[in-house]
Write a protein that holds these residues in place. Structure first.
Motif, PDB file in Angstrom:
ATOM      1  N   ALA B 138      23.659 -69.810  76.359  1.00  0.00           N
ATOM      2  CA  ALA B 138      24.718 -70.060  77.353  1.00  0.00           C
ATOM      3  C   ALA B 138      26.049 -70.510  76.749  1.00  0.00           C
ATOM      4  CB  ALA B 138      24.237 -71.055  78.402  1.00  0.00           C
ATOM      5  N   TYR B 143      23.055 -64.402  77.678  1.00  0.00           N
ATOM      6  CA  TYR B 143      21.761 -64.767  78.256  1.00  0.00           C
ATOM      7  C   TYR B 143      20.729 -63.700  77.943  1.00  0.00           C
ATOM      8  CZ  TYR B 143      22.112 -61.362  82.091  1.00  0.00           C
ATOM      9  OH  TYR B 143      22.180 -60.200  82.815  1.00  0.00           O
ATOM     10  N   LYS B 230      26.980 -62.706  79.994  1.00  0.00           N
ATOM     11  CA  LYS B 230      26.821 -63.086  81.398  1.00  0.00           C
ATOM     12  C   LYS B 230      27.839 -62.343  82.238  1.00  0.00           C
ATOM     13  CE  LYS B 230      25.128 -67.733  81.444  1.00  0.00           C
ATOM     14  NZ  LYS B 230      25.596 -69.096  81.453  1.00  0.00           N
TER      15      LYS B 230
END
Lengths: 499, 499
Positions: B138, B143, B230
């Protein structure tokens, strides 16, 4: 686990007599077309890798599956090796015949059995051409995604055998990602279905295992492929760079921005100039490298992504970024790339097309090393890349009529593959191992891993009759040639005429 | 090819003595933690499928790879079966112990070895939890995509063994699509690397073969996973339907419009009401079915796609379409779906969670047939679906204390899986075969195919010591139980205490 074989059958070179095998086949299969005279066998002596040639024992051209099944049973019983061939466009010698083996040509199985637009799949025979599937699906707005350069000619059975890719596989995957089911015949003539009509299948993933197994595990008799909806729009950006490193970094940054282009291709200056002279694609002849970045999907998404990619390219140091202003320009931009190989053929009497894969982040470093090797060996190397997925196609330019150049080309080719392995990559991207790279497999895998490959092979084909001597080297071969060849890069290719 | 085994080793049930094996392990591995008393073994008697329980012979909890290697060599030498276990969250009994086998718990291998944001991969030990990988990535905006419901607890080694999915696998693929490399130990203690650091690897695709092989081919010792960026934004639409068929058709039409949602989930009325009572997600309690459709990516794309999906949903007959107006509502919409199983647990003393996959186009037909079976057997069935990829999770509600209900639940479950196979689907989507569905494998595959699975298994583990009796049935088992069980759906599950 201790299985050794190569082109041997049951541990020794088979004592096979052409007339005897021909007689046996003719009596069991009176209506099977069989070629046996040298002049008839000649057209089949090589596939797309014409540097390697062997006259097959016999060529058979079946038209019905029962013929194939009976043929395989006879070969299994008699210990006769079988090499399957589709359109013969493969670039690693995967369909190179054996002088003591039957060449099983599946080209006549060319029926599209079903196009199901609702279920989004097509069921086809193995000899159907890649492009023909998309053509049959086009009335429904669908297509088959993997698009090797040879797609006008290559057959789906060969695509499965080699796990073929193409310029769009970055977004749409390789052949293995676009299959639902493959029906095969084993060397014993058993019919098996691998995969299922649903998106998942229980048990071991034999469909993935089979895809890319280069004819060593079974004969493809039917393929169920996924069909995709044709994207509403496709646009392509052409970016020019003053140095190769910036272009390499731009590739990483486009992917890093969360964009998956439909295609992301790179060419270096030598490839650019060759293509431009040939096709007049509108490439900048003085650029050190260009990137072609295609974005596809729905209008709004593609427009937004084009703007983002343009910004990333400029940020990464592109000296110029052009968006193809209409479909004609888009097609022209791609024509240059798609004709890069023949274009290079115009500027050099011979070239040797390599196929390696490297982690994307190693792109700039590997290109520098290739430039150094090129200087050291005194041979030009043009670089054409599926940059988005790290699959490189260095083209080594040489003249076979100049003594020593072929050997130097092979030597630098070996060095380049060694380099791929050294940076954490692999010795093939989409062309397969075939006969061409069988020695380099000894550098890629250790003896435990190679032994395991053989054990898996034996699970399908315990006598080693299907396409022996391709894809997976024997441990003996590695001891004799492989490791030496790669680590020193100077040994000639091994004798091809052991049969 | 003629290999038969089940929980037998070398063709017969092993004569294994706990004290003797314990003595041998203790003398070879004095610092290995070994559990042997009944009360210590009890917590390990089942995995997430608690209907099946067996006390293992011994539980070992190694902390170093050399311990695992030595252990495997000893087991191989002595013919002692080995069952690997990660976090024990599996839902098909894949880590169910054997009374004559060692349970090898890999939970202590829980180190994240490397997070490489530039190369976009992470190298982790097998006991690392799925969610922990995303947490470690993160800080770099990355991810790990596959997200099984158990992701807070399940370990990556188990994810590899079961080829785990999750609500986002429609867009981002299963575990197999998100791996670069898996390091394993064979039952003989050999270390092998499957796959490579590049996106392709030559030779047979053993990485795909291994993924989902349910502990039968080797022990995972290290996993290199791909990391993704992400998405900038994620939005979710909730659509209500007055009948299930319209919802099913809407799923096909969203995919047909060329949109790949990040998640596309369906729940029927019984599941909706259970979830709403439990979570107060804001679901319409009177809807026959709802669809949850998540879109993710960059702002402009997602906004455009939301509008298109809304139009498709309305066109398909949705009575209401709501776009989650903020992140809190989006999370609430998902909370209802993600808690559907415990929610159903509140309205029934027991439930049996099925896991089958069907071709997407068969959705409406299969739901109708399940409704008929539900009426016929007098048991309620709540349906929760990964609709986008045709993976259904029918939950069969029953009360084990009412005589006959468990048997009826098992019978209707068998019928539902039979139905999946009959419409061209498969008996598992993401939970695996394990012990639970081993008999149904006899309906899914013919004897030639099952024989081939065993031959592939034997290539890795010739004595059949790794997780015997799971995933791939013996032909004997199929003859005794399997085919009968599925085709009539009435036989009880076979005796689990053969060890």
């Amino acid at each position: 686990m201790n299985i050794l074989y190569d082109e041997r059958v049951d541990g020794r070179l088979p004592a096979i007599d052409q007339a005897e095998v021909l007689g046996a086949l003719r009596s069991a299969l009176p209506d099977l077309e069989i070629l046996h005279r040298n002049e008839d066998l000649r057209p089949y002596e090589c596939d797309g890798l014409s540097a390697y040639r062997t006259l097959p024992l016999l060529v058979v051209l079946p038209e019905r599956l029962e013929q194939v099944q009976t043929l395989l049973k006879i070969c299994h019983q008699r210990g006769v090796p079988v090499v399957a061939r589709g359109a013969g466009t493969g670039l690693s010698g995967g369909a190179l015949p054996l002088s003591k083996g039957i060449l099983l040509v599946m080209a006549r199985f060319n029926q599209i059995l079903e196009v199901n637009p609702h279920g989004r799949y097509a069921r086809v025979q193995p000899g159907v051409r890649n492009l023909a599937i998309s053509q049959a699906a086009a009335p429904y707005g669908l297509y088959y995604a993997p698009d090797p350069s040879s797609q006008i000619a290559c057959s789906i059975g060969g695509n499965v055998a080699e796990n073929a890719g193409g310029v769009h596989c970055l977004k749409y995957g390789l052949t293995v990602h676009n299959l639902l089911k493959v029906d095969i015949l084993t060397i014993e003539g058993e019919h098996l279905s691998l995969g299922s009509d649903a998106l998942d299948s229980p048990g071991f993933d034999l469909l993935a295992l089979f895809t890319g197994s280069e004819g060593m595990l079974g004969i493809v008799t039917e393929v169920t492929v996924k069909l995709l909806a044709k994207p509403q729009v496709a646009r392509v950006l052409l970016a020019s760079f003053n140095n190769v490193e910036d272009a390499g970094r731009a590739v990483a940054e486009i992917i890093g921005a969360g964009i998956i282009p439909a295609g992301l291709e790179m060419m270096d200056n030598l490839a650019i100039r060759a293509a431009e002279d040939f096709i007049h694609a509108g490439y900048p002849a003085d650029a050190a490298a260009i990137l072609l970045c295609e974005l596809d999907g729905v209008e709004a998404d593609v427009t937004a992504d084009c703007a983002r990619v343009q910004a990333v390219l400029e940020q990464a140091g592109a000296s110029q970024v052009q968006l193809a202003c209409d479909e004609a320009q888009r097609v022209r931009f791609w024509a240059g790339r798609k004709n890069a190989f023949p274009a290079v053929g115009r500027i050099s009497p011979d070239y040797y097309c390599m196929d390696g894969t490297i982690p994307r982040r190693q792109l700039a470093r590997v290109l520098s090393a290739i430039a150094e090797l090129s200087a050291e060996y005194g041979l030009r190397v043009a670089n054409v890349f599926h940059a988005g997925d790290g699959n490189m196609h260095p083209l080594i330019l040489f003249d076979a009529n100049v003594p020593g150049e072929l050997e130097r080309a092979e030597a630098i080719g070996g060095k380049i593959l060694e380099l791929c392995v050294a940076v954490g990559g692999s010795i093939t991207g989409e062309h397969g191992v075939g006969r061409e790279k069988i020695n380099q497999m000894c550098a890629q895998f250790n003896s435990d891993e190679i032994t395991l490959f053989h054990a898996v092979k034996a699970a399908f084909d315990s006598r080693g009759l299907l396409n022996p001597g391709k894809n997976i080297p024997t441990l003996q071969r590695c001891a004799e040639f492989g490791a030496l060849h790669v680590h020193h890069g100077q040994l000639p290719f091994p004798d091809l005429e052991r049969f």
